[in-house]
Scaffold this motif. Structure first.
Motif, PDB file in Angstrom:
ATOM      1  N   THR A  98       7.858   2.868  23.191  1.00 11.23           N
ATOM      2  CA  THR A  98       7.985   2.611  24.629  1.00 11.23           C
ATOM      3  C   THR A  98       8.148   3.908  25.398  1.00 11.23           C
ATOM      4  O   THR A  98       7.512   4.129  26.437  1.00 11.23           O
ATOM      5  N   LEU A  99       8.997   4.795  24.890  1.00 14.79           N
ATOM      6  CA  LEU A  99       9.269   6.053  25.578  1.00 14.79           C
ATOM      7  C   LEU A  99       8.019   6.916  25.658  1.00 14.79           C
ATOM      8  O   LEU A  99       7.650   7.395  26.736  1.00 14.79           O
TER       9      LEU A  99
ATOM     10  N   SER B 256      14.649   3.947  28.330  1.00 11.29           N
ATOM     11  CA  SER B 256      14.476   4.161  26.887  1.00 11.29           C
ATOM     12  C   SER B 256      15.312   5.340  26.415  1.00 11.29           C
ATOM     13  O   SER B 256      15.914   5.303  25.327  1.00 11.29           O
TER      14      SER B 256
ATOM     15  N   ARG C  64      15.135  -3.681  30.441  1.00 10.48           N
ATOM     16  CA  ARG C  64      13.696  -3.421  30.471  1.00 10.48           C
ATOM     17  C   ARG C  64      12.876  -4.707  30.506  1.00 10.48           C
ATOM     18  O   ARG C  64      11.670  -4.664  30.764  1.00 10.48           O
TER      19      ARG C  64
ATOM     20  N   ASN D 142      11.505   1.599  20.371  1.00 10.24           N
ATOM     21  CA  ASN D 142      11.998   2.396  21.493  1.00 10.24           C
ATOM     22  C   ASN D 142      11.207   3.694  21.636  1.00 10.24           C
ATOM     23  O   ASN D 142      10.866   4.110  22.751  1.00 10.24           O
TER      24      ASN D 142
ATOM     25  N   SER E  47      18.657  -1.291  27.050  1.00 13.68           N
ATOM     26  CA  SER E  47      17.466  -1.834  26.416  1.00 13.68           C
ATOM     27  C   SER E  47      17.082  -3.172  27.030  1.00 13.68           C
ATOM     28  O   SER E  47      15.908  -3.432  27.304  1.00 13.68           O
TER      29      SER E  47
ATOM     30  N   THR F  68      14.479  -4.163  20.174  1.00 17.85           N
ATOM     31  CA  THR F  68      15.439  -3.081  20.403  1.00 17.85           C
ATOM     32  C   THR F  68      16.803  -3.623  20.826  1.00 17.85           C
ATOM     33  O   THR F  68      17.838  -3.179  20.338  1.00 17.85           O
TER      34      THR F  68
ATOM     35  N   ASN G 168      13.284  13.205  23.990  1.00 21.33           N
ATOM     36  CA  ASN G 168      13.725  12.199  23.031  1.00 21.33           C
ATOM     37  C   ASN G 168      14.594  12.822  21.944  1.00 21.33           C
ATOM     38  O   ASN G 168      15.657  12.298  21.589  1.00 21.33           O
TER      39      ASN G 168
END
Length: 475
Positions: free
Chosen positions: A371-372, A260, A455, A368, A452, A324, A388
């Protein structure tokens, strides 16, 4: 309205002010370039000094918040930002302007490093996605307002006011943070600050920036790059052996976290071409005024603002990967198409392409981030939020440097041997550099889509549900 929503109001306002500051300055770059008689390769330092300062201090601000409290660091950042804005607005020359941008960068890093963590720790899991989506939409609102307000201020009051406007706005953000944010627990009061790690990281960032800036010859660039790699290697070794490191390297062993972050880095890297060269194209090729530049750049943040909350909601039901990846693939094609613009492009055509970029980034941004933040233990949410913000700024930083280098190189190559270029030759040279920059941007977006997309193999609904149960607020 419950207290946590008042806290979200303060964080949203702070996010808006921080993003607005960046976008106000981007619109002013052509004007600053003319007034101070600067080339694009010189005026880029207005962006780069700010970006590298933020990148070098985000981790420091996050750790400092753990030691003295997030509220103090978050709110104090706006005071520093106001000071830097005052210096920039009063700057009589370019060096003083850069000093002001350095101070602004220090101030901006403090709320950037802590806003997402404060939001995540404030809201229970059933409301957290909605809250993060609202904060994320403020990025679009700030991006939308910045070009329009910046163009108006430049036309009516002069370029100095893109900095002065931050003083009343910063005061408002500071006051609301002071009044609304709770005093949080200082879980690391017993630990010392990793000053050596902070110094090593900051030095490595500065060395890499100087190597990429184009201000030195090839031999010096090689030396700076080698030194930067060496210092960063020492930083990683140091962090690995610390009980309370500046950066927890163990997080990168979490596949969803690392992929991510990589996707975010390349996504923001790809946007540098539009944000840096877009205003120059509109003014120098199409002959737009600063106010027109602001309105023509607006479709990108407008669509980002509208789509980001919706994409966050959709990702909760369908998963984030297809949103994403699809958003970044869309941007690959749009960025390639922008590279082939000419000198007679219609405003409607531009607005449509900018809007499609906003759609793509809106599809990417919220899922995103969700998810992170959902991939790490609750105790590491602050580090994840800082990381981030760090990769976002590093992406823009590296993107700005590479885009300007590519643009200047291809533009100069086209004009080589022409002593006094005509207007037509100048435009053709500009478009030659423009195409090179946007080809690079499309490649960056494609790399982001790859990170992306992979994943799909490590993410399924069962894993997502398990992550949600891990992240619960401390009570």
């Amino acid at each position: 309205m419950s207290r946590r929503w008042w806290i979200l109001t303060s964080i949203s306002l702070g996010t808006f002010v921080s993003v607005l500051n960046v976008n106000l300055v981007n619109v002013a770059l052509p004007t600053i370039s003319r007034v101070m008689d600067l080339e694009i390769s010189q005026v880029q330092w207005v962006v780069l000094v700010f970006s590298v300062t933020v990148a070098a201090t985000l981790l420091i601000a996050g750790n400092l918040a753990d030691l003295v409290g997030r509220k103090k660091v978050y709110s104090g950042g706006f005071l520093v930002l106001m000071l830097g804005s005052l210096v920039c607005g009063l700057a009589p020359n370019f060096p003083v302007l850069l000093v002001g941008r350095f101070i602004q960068g220090l101030g901006a890093a403090m709320p950037m490093a802590n806003g997402m963590a404060i939001t995540t720790t404030t809201f229970p899991v059933e409301e957290r996605g909605r809250a993060l989506g609202i904060v994320g939409s403020m990025v679009g609102v700030g991006s939308l307002t910045g070009p329009v307000l910046g163009g108006f201020l430049i036309d009516v009051l002069g370029w100095h006011w893109v900095f002065f406007i931050n003083i009343p706005l910063g005061l408002l953000a500071f006051s609301t943070a002071l009044a609304l944010l709770p005093q949080d627990s200082q879980s690391r009061q017993h630990e010392g600050f990793d000053g050596a790690g902070a110094f090593l990281f900051a030095v490595s960032m500065v060395l890499f920036l100087l190597a990429l800036s184009g201000v030195a010859d090839r031999t010096t660039v090689s030396a700076l790059t080698t030194a930067g790699v060496a210092v960063f290697g020492i930083f990683l070794w140091w962090e690995k052996n610390q009980e309370a490191p500046l950066l927890d390297l163990g997080l990168f062993k979490i596949p969803l976290f690392s992929t991510s972050l990589a996707a975010a880095f390349f996504a923001y890297l790809s946007m540098a071409a539009l944000l840096i060269l877009g205003p120059f194209y509109l003014e120098e090729v199409l002959g737009c005024s600063p106010s027109q530049v602001g309105f023509l750049m607006a479709p990108y943040p407008l669509l980002l603002t509208l789509v980001a909350p919706l994409s966050g909601w959709l990702s909760d039901h369908w998963g984030p990967v297809y949103l994403t990846t699809g958003g970044l693939l869309l941007n690959v094609f749009v960025l390639l198409s922008l590279g082939f613009l000419g000198s007679d492009t219609s405003y409607l055509d531009l607005a449509l392409r900018f809007a499609l970029l906003g759609l793509g980034m809106g599809m990417f941004h919220s899922p995103n981030n969700s998810t992170l933040m959902g991939s790490v233990p609750f105790s590491k949410l602050g580090v994840a939020g800082g990381a981030n913000a760090l990769v976002r700024n590093l992406g823009m930083l590296l993107g700005t440097t590479v885009v300007v280098l590519l643009f200047s190189s291809f533009q100069g190559r086209y004009l080589a041997g022409i002593e006094v270029p005509s207007r037509v030759q100048e435009i053709r040279a500009f478009l030659h550099g423009w195409q090179a920059a946007f080809t690079f941007a499309a490649l960056a977006a494609a790399l982001g889509a790859c990170f992306s997309g992979i994943r799909v193999r490590i993410f399924n609904r069962k894993e997502a549900d398990e992550m949600k149960f891990k992240i619960v607020p401390d009570r």
